[in-house]
Design an enzyme around this catalytic site. Sequence first.
Site, PDB file in Angstrom:
ATOM      1  N   LEU A 137      32.991  -8.739  -7.947  1.00 50.79           N
ATOM      2  CA  LEU A 137      32.609 -10.044  -7.416  1.00 50.79           C
ATOM      3  C   LEU A 137      32.820 -11.087  -8.501  1.00 50.79           C
ATOM      4  O   LEU A 137      32.635 -10.807  -9.688  1.00 50.79           O
ATOM      5  CB  LEU A 137      31.129 -10.057  -6.990  1.00 50.79           C
ATOM      6  CG  LEU A 137      30.707  -9.238  -5.775  1.00 50.79           C
ATOM      7  CD1 LEU A 137      29.199  -9.331  -5.584  1.00 50.79           C
ATOM      8  CD2 LEU A 137      31.431  -9.692  -4.515  1.00 50.79           C
ATOM      9  N   ASP A 138      33.192 -12.301  -8.087  1.00 51.99           N
ATOM     10  CA  ASP A 138      33.302 -13.402  -9.040  1.00 51.99           C
ATOM     11  C   ASP A 138      31.942 -13.661  -9.686  1.00 51.99           C
ATOM     12  O   ASP A 138      30.892 -13.369  -9.098  1.00 51.99           O
ATOM     13  CB  ASP A 138      33.750 -14.686  -8.325  1.00 51.99           C
ATOM     14  CG  ASP A 138      35.141 -14.572  -7.724  1.00 51.99           C
ATOM     15  OD1 ASP A 138      35.935 -13.745  -8.211  1.00 51.99           O
ATOM     16  OD2 ASP A 138      35.428 -15.322  -6.774  1.00 51.99           O
ATOM     17  N   LYS A 139      31.978 -14.282 -10.853  1.00 49.70           N
ATOM     18  CA  LYS A 139      30.738 -14.619 -11.567  1.00 49.70           C
ATOM     19  C   LYS A 139      29.798 -15.441 -10.684  1.00 49.70           C
ATOM     20  O   LYS A 139      28.582 -15.230 -10.687  1.00 49.70           O
ATOM     21  CB  LYS A 139      31.083 -15.407 -12.836  1.00 49.70           C
ATOM     22  CG  LYS A 139      29.875 -15.835 -13.643  1.00 49.70           C
ATOM     23  CD  LYS A 139      30.296 -16.591 -14.905  1.00 49.70           C
ATOM     24  CE  LYS A 139      29.072 -17.022 -15.713  1.00 49.70           C
ATOM     25  NZ  LYS A 139      29.458 -17.740 -16.956  1.00 49.70           N
TER      26      LYS A 139
END
Length: 221
Positions: free
Chosen positions: A50-52
């Site tokens: 997942l993206d930050k």
Amino acid sequence: MDKLKLIADEADYIVAYKPCGVNFHSEEGPGFVSLLNTQLGYQLFPVHRLDKVTSGLILLAKSSQAAKQFTEMFTSRKIDKYYLAMIKAKPKKKQGWIKGDMAKSRRGTFKLMKTKLNPAITRFYSHSVGVNLRGCIIKPFSGKTHQIRVALKSIGAPILGDLAYGGEPADRTYLHAFCLEFEWHDKLVSYQACPPEEGAFTHLLTHEIFANWQKPSQLEW
């Protein structure tokens, strides 16, 4: 940092909750996977990310063999993922498909093209949950970097707080990995975790439409 929350601890895998704002891989400091390895005392094998800026469910394998199997399942679309997002602008359409090739844009972002040679494929539903505020439930049918963020921007409704894609400033980027469903050893398993009931997500979680989204796989995709 507080202990990371485990949603499931099975023989072959872990399902854990990644908070918003935590890097997946170690960059400036220990990332999500490293923190979880330390917390549990053994090595986990990431099979997606997942993206930050995104919160929610992450599946991690406990062995390289399980990781290989999960990677193949993600590649062949045998793992269903459902996301929640909040948008401010009225989208060009309230539900439906968003398809197109993705190309690199500036400063690490991407853009959706009109071509469909190797397209990112996304389907979504949205519903008004307040004044100039819509909740979305989204299912990606491909696994491209920033896919959902690019898809919603392409219909004129970037995710609230997603400054990289033109979203209005907010206390966070309102994108959350809500549900994972897949078959493991001939058994269908489903995991869910709601985002924190705070900020703009409160309007969705307390709205009657959210009751209809509790079993996302039963929606018409």
